[in-house]
Scaffold this motif. Sequence first.
Motif, PDB file in Angstrom:
ATOM      1  N   LEU A  30      -7.600  21.270 -33.794  1.00  0.00           N
ATOM      2  CA  LEU A  30      -7.773  20.976 -35.327  1.00  0.00           C
ATOM      3  C   LEU A  30      -8.839  22.352 -35.445  1.00  0.00           C
ATOM      4  CD1 LEU A  30      -8.285  17.822 -37.003  1.00  0.00           C
ATOM      5  CD2 LEU A  30      -6.303  19.666 -37.421  1.00  0.00           C
ATOM      6  N   ILE A  31      -9.879  22.372 -34.198  1.00  0.00           N
ATOM      7  CA  ILE A  31     -10.401  23.254 -34.145  1.00  0.00           C
ATOM      8  C   ILE A  31      -9.951  24.394 -34.334  1.00  0.00           C
ATOM      9  CG2 ILE A  31     -11.636  24.500 -31.716  1.00  0.00           C
ATOM     10  CD1 ILE A  31     -13.635  21.556 -32.139  1.00  0.00           C
ATOM     11  N   ALA A  32      -9.320  24.869 -32.609  1.00  0.00           N
ATOM     12  CA  ALA A  32      -7.849  26.211 -32.841  1.00  0.00           C
ATOM     13  C   ALA A  32      -7.194  26.474 -33.705  1.00  0.00           C
ATOM     14  CB  ALA A  32      -6.802  25.609 -31.549  1.00  0.00           C
ATOM     15  N   MET A  33      -6.758  25.470 -34.853  1.00  0.00           N
ATOM     16  CA  MET A  33      -5.661  25.826 -35.509  1.00  0.00           C
ATOM     17  C   MET A  33      -7.091  26.301 -36.823  1.00  0.00           C
ATOM     18  SD  MET A  33      -3.303  22.808 -36.431  1.00  0.00           S
ATOM     19  CE  MET A  33      -2.892  22.919 -37.921  1.00  0.00           C
ATOM     20  N   GLY A  34      -7.913  26.372 -36.883  1.00  0.00           N
ATOM     21  CA  GLY A  34      -9.667  26.736 -37.962  1.00  0.00           C
ATOM     22  C   GLY A  34      -9.459  28.047 -36.765  1.00  0.00           C
ATOM     23  N   LEU A  35      -9.394  28.039 -35.852  1.00  0.00           N
ATOM     24  CA  LEU A  35      -9.906  29.772 -35.347  1.00  0.00           C
ATOM     25  C   LEU A  35      -9.196  30.249 -35.772  1.00  0.00           C
ATOM     26  CD1 LEU A  35     -11.522  28.297 -32.115  1.00  0.00           C
ATOM     27  CD2 LEU A  35     -12.611  29.119 -33.832  1.00  0.00           C
ATOM     28  N   ARG A  36      -7.414  30.058 -36.026  1.00  0.00           N
ATOM     29  CA  ARG A  36      -7.185  30.636 -35.649  1.00  0.00           C
ATOM     30  C   ARG A  36      -6.327  31.457 -36.932  1.00  0.00           C
ATOM     31  NH1 ARG A  36      -2.640  34.017 -33.425  1.00  0.00           N
ATOM     32  NH2 ARG A  36      -0.611  32.794 -33.363  1.00  0.00           N
ATOM     33  N   VAL A  37      -7.426  30.883 -37.680  1.00  0.00           N
ATOM     34  CA  VAL A  37      -7.087  31.625 -39.632  1.00  0.00           C
ATOM     35  C   VAL A  37      -7.006  32.535 -39.793  1.00  0.00           C
ATOM     36  CG1 VAL A  37      -7.556  30.952 -41.868  1.00  0.00           C
ATOM     37  CG2 VAL A  37      -6.541  29.187 -40.685  1.00  0.00           C
ATOM     38  N   ALA A  38      -8.147  33.236 -39.270  1.00  0.00           N
ATOM     39  CA  ALA A  38      -8.797  34.521 -39.687  1.00  0.00           C
ATOM     40  C   ALA A  38      -8.017  35.858 -39.116  1.00  0.00           C
ATOM     41  CB  ALA A  38      -9.900  34.428 -39.081  1.00  0.00           C
ATOM     42  N   GLU A  39      -7.681  34.928 -37.098  1.00  0.00           N
ATOM     43  CA  GLU A  39      -7.227  36.524 -36.806  1.00  0.00           C
ATOM     44  C   GLU A  39      -5.764  36.405 -37.165  1.00  0.00           C
ATOM     45  OE1 GLU A  39      -4.198  37.064 -34.099  1.00  0.00           O
ATOM     46  OE2 GLU A  39      -5.531  34.869 -33.701  1.00  0.00           O
ATOM     47  N   ASN A  40      -5.284  35.559 -37.033  1.00  0.00           N
ATOM     48  CA  ASN A  40      -3.551  35.315 -37.689  1.00  0.00           C
ATOM     49  C   ASN A  40      -3.389  35.673 -38.751  1.00  0.00           C
ATOM     50  OD1 ASN A  40      -0.595  33.643 -37.593  1.00  0.00           O
ATOM     51  ND2 ASN A  40      -1.460  35.056 -35.773  1.00  0.00           N
ATOM     52  N   GLY A  41      -3.607  34.815 -39.633  1.00  0.00           N
ATOM     53  CA  GLY A  41      -3.345  35.427 -40.855  1.00  0.00           C
ATOM     54  C   GLY A  41      -3.906  37.109 -41.760  1.00  0.00           C
ATOM     55  N   GLY A  42      -5.123  37.323 -41.287  1.00  0.00           N
ATOM     56  CA  GLY A  42      -5.612  39.471 -41.494  1.00  0.00           C
ATOM     57  C   GLY A  42      -5.077  40.010 -40.922  1.00  0.00           C
ATOM     58  N   ASN A  73      -9.580  37.952 -30.943  1.00  0.00           N
ATOM     59  CA  ASN A  73      -8.023  38.258 -29.909  1.00  0.00           C
ATOM     60  C   ASN A  73      -8.094  38.405 -28.695  1.00  0.00           C
ATOM     61  OD1 ASN A  73      -5.245  37.457 -29.825  1.00  0.00           O
ATOM     62  ND2 ASN A  73      -4.894  40.090 -29.459  1.00  0.00           N
ATOM     63  N   ALA A  74      -9.353  39.347 -28.781  1.00  0.00           N
ATOM     64  CA  ALA A  74      -9.953  39.479 -26.711  1.00  0.00           C
ATOM     65  C   ALA A  74     -10.222  37.936 -26.170  1.00  0.00           C
ATOM     66  CB  ALA A  74     -10.573  40.580 -26.937  1.00  0.00           C
ATOM     67  N   VAL A  75     -10.991  37.346 -26.810  1.00  0.00           N
ATOM     68  CA  VAL A  75     -11.275  35.825 -26.554  1.00  0.00           C
ATOM     69  C   VAL A  75     -10.379  34.800 -26.450  1.00  0.00           C
ATOM     70  CG1 VAL A  75     -13.758  36.882 -26.304  1.00  0.00           C
ATOM     71  CG2 VAL A  75     -13.204  35.353 -28.383  1.00  0.00           C
ATOM     72  N   GLN A  76      -9.588  34.831 -27.281  1.00  0.00           N
ATOM     73  CA  GLN A  76      -8.904  33.657 -27.961  1.00  0.00           C
ATOM     74  C   GLN A  76      -8.263  33.202 -26.558  1.00  0.00           C
ATOM     75  OE1 GLN A  76      -5.082  33.269 -30.135  1.00  0.00           O
ATOM     76  NE2 GLN A  76      -7.218  33.784 -31.967  1.00  0.00           N
ATOM     77  N   PRO A  77      -7.713  33.390 -25.457  1.00  0.00           N
ATOM     78  CA  PRO A  77      -7.367  32.876 -24.586  1.00  0.00           C
ATOM     79  C   PRO A  77      -8.124  31.820 -23.575  1.00  0.00           C
ATOM     80  CG  PRO A  77      -6.204  34.658 -24.606  1.00  0.00           C
ATOM     81  CD  PRO A  77      -7.521  35.124 -25.264  1.00  0.00           C
ATOM     82  N   VAL A 134       1.101  25.956 -34.895  1.00  0.00           N
ATOM     83  CA  VAL A 134       1.405  25.901 -35.855  1.00  0.00           C
ATOM     84  C   VAL A 134       0.775  26.264 -36.971  1.00  0.00           C
ATOM     85  CG1 VAL A 134       0.530  23.715 -37.493  1.00  0.00           C
ATOM     86  CG2 VAL A 134       1.355  23.216 -35.267  1.00  0.00           C
ATOM     87  N   ALA A 135      -0.541  26.313 -36.581  1.00  0.00           N
ATOM     88  CA  ALA A 135      -1.631  27.589 -37.693  1.00  0.00           C
ATOM     89  C   ALA A 135      -1.138  29.030 -37.741  1.00  0.00           C
ATOM     90  CB  ALA A 135      -3.120  27.975 -36.929  1.00  0.00           C
ATOM     91  N   SER A 136      -0.193  29.243 -36.993  1.00  0.00           N
ATOM     92  CA  SER A 136       0.165  30.497 -37.211  1.00  0.00           C
ATOM     93  C   SER A 136       1.656  30.380 -38.643  1.00  0.00           C
ATOM     94  CB  SER A 136       1.057  31.154 -36.573  1.00  0.00           C
ATOM     95  OG  SER A 136       2.500  30.055 -36.085  1.00  0.00           O
ATOM     96  N   VAL A 137       1.652  29.565 -38.306  1.00  0.00           N
ATOM     97  CA  VAL A 137       2.727  29.349 -39.926  1.00  0.00           C
ATOM     98  C   VAL A 137       2.092  29.501 -41.437  1.00  0.00           C
ATOM     99  CG1 VAL A 137       3.762  27.155 -41.212  1.00  0.00           C
ATOM    100  CG2 VAL A 137       4.402  27.605 -38.816  1.00  0.00           C
ATOM    101  N   PHE A 138       0.964  28.428 -40.830  1.00  0.00           N
ATOM    102  CA  PHE A 138      -0.073  28.336 -42.539  1.00  0.00           C
ATOM    103  C   PHE A 138      -0.937  30.101 -42.151  1.00  0.00           C
ATOM    104  CE2 PHE A 138       0.471  24.644 -41.360  1.00  0.00           C
ATOM    105  CZ  PHE A 138       1.379  23.848 -42.477  1.00  0.00           C
ATOM    106  N   SER A 139      -1.088  30.793 -41.720  1.00  0.00           N
ATOM    107  CA  SER A 139      -2.100  32.051 -41.708  1.00  0.00           C
ATOM    108  C   SER A 139      -0.360  32.867 -41.458  1.00  0.00           C
ATOM    109  CB  SER A 139      -2.804  31.826 -40.379  1.00  0.00           C
ATOM    110  OG  SER A 139      -2.595  31.768 -39.308  1.00  0.00           O
ATOM    111  N   GLY A 140      -0.609  33.831 -40.398  1.00  0.00           N
ATOM    112  CA  GLY A 140       0.622  34.997 -40.628  1.00  0.00           C
ATOM    113  C   GLY A 140       1.566  34.879 -40.721  1.00  0.00           C
TER     114      GLY A 140
END
Length: 442
Positions: free
Chosen positions: A249-261, A356-360, A382-388
């Motif tokens: 869930l943490i990874a998904m929440g962190l992904r929302v801004a980067e991927n969706g934006g 993005n740089a520190v995500q890995p 999974v987060a990429s579906v709802f964001s990007g």
Amino acid sequence: MSERVSGSEPRKLTDKELRQLIFASVAGNALEWYDFFLYGFVAALVLGQLFFPAGTDPLIGTLGAFAGFAMGFLARPLGGIVFAHIGDRYGRKGALVATLTIMGGATFLMGLLPTYAQIGIWAPILVVVLRVMQGIAAGGEWGGAVLLVTENAPEKCKGFYSSFGQVGLSAGFLLAAAAFYLVQRLPQEDFMSWGWRLPFLVSILIFGVGVYIRSKVPESREFQKSAAADNHHKMPLMEVIKRHPKEILIAMGLRVAENGGSYIFVAFSLAYGKYVGASGDTIMLALIFSFLIQLPILVGIGALSDRIGVWPLYMAGAVALILFAFPFFWLIDANSTTSIFIAFIGANTVCFSLMNAVQPKLFSSLFDTEVRYSGLALGHEVASVFSGGLSPLIATALLGAYAASWPISLYLVFLGSVTVLTLILVKVSQAKRAFGTTAPAE
């Protein structure tokens, strides 16, 4: 699960071997994402006109094309699950060769598709089928490419070395943007009839080069150690859900801004620029320039994360996204070369790079080695579906409904706020665990 430990310890890579691995990771990742990003450009400017019924409102056609864009993201979790299972059970390397094969084949076939005028409703259906294949491949790509580097890199330099994988992702976008820009130099009639297909057809060469490069890379050291200790699970997906539900869930929440934006800044911005009458050439050049100067910045941010940690950098990126949500569209509306370049440098070179740089490094640290690929696949895809996946579709729908950019800016603020809240909760949780014992963990 047996805990038998083998006496064999995989040796550390030499500096030369590590450099070769990084080159292979950057090149393979760039070639894979070149294929995936091409659809975003074509969806914004071509597919709505060629693959939907004649006479359709241009904005409605673009909505349909972005719906196909979203379908690729819906398929990404499936690809992540399938290839993560292979990667956690049998090795990262084989999974990555398979993802590139699927991506290359689907992208090449996209360049051969007949239009709506030629085969009717089958045209958009086939677009979606091939986009789903791309999504399946992309879903298995990121986690494996990240792990090949992070699991071979020295502990004290993981941020620096792992950032090169993200350089590959940005380089893939850069290649796709440059290829699409070049074919746009053709006369409009030639571009719309056959020119837009050329970047897709070139992917058959990319496929051959990419498979060769990936077949030569060494397997991950940490995976080899885990395999030597027989620390494998028959169902790594179920095991990671059982052991790491909070981290997913943490990874998904962190992904929302980067991927969706990022997909609003990259894919939707082309359609928005066309809507407000901004120069398409200028927007494309600004996109290319922002990603070109981003390449060394990603590595610099990755190296900085080894010194100050990933949390402050990721937070800075999410906050910057919120602050830049309105100015981004105002700058495009100003319709000058300078303002458009500033818009994309602020969005892609600053906001996107900081996260993005520190995500890995950040995502890899959340999961145990034997289920790490599966954990990354769930949290990231999974987060990429709802964001990007949905963000260009939502942005286009908002533009159609309100004929203004402010609702899209509010949507960007929402995406950034989700990630800021996640980062705050992570910090509070770390502080609670560390209270009276140790300092908060990274």
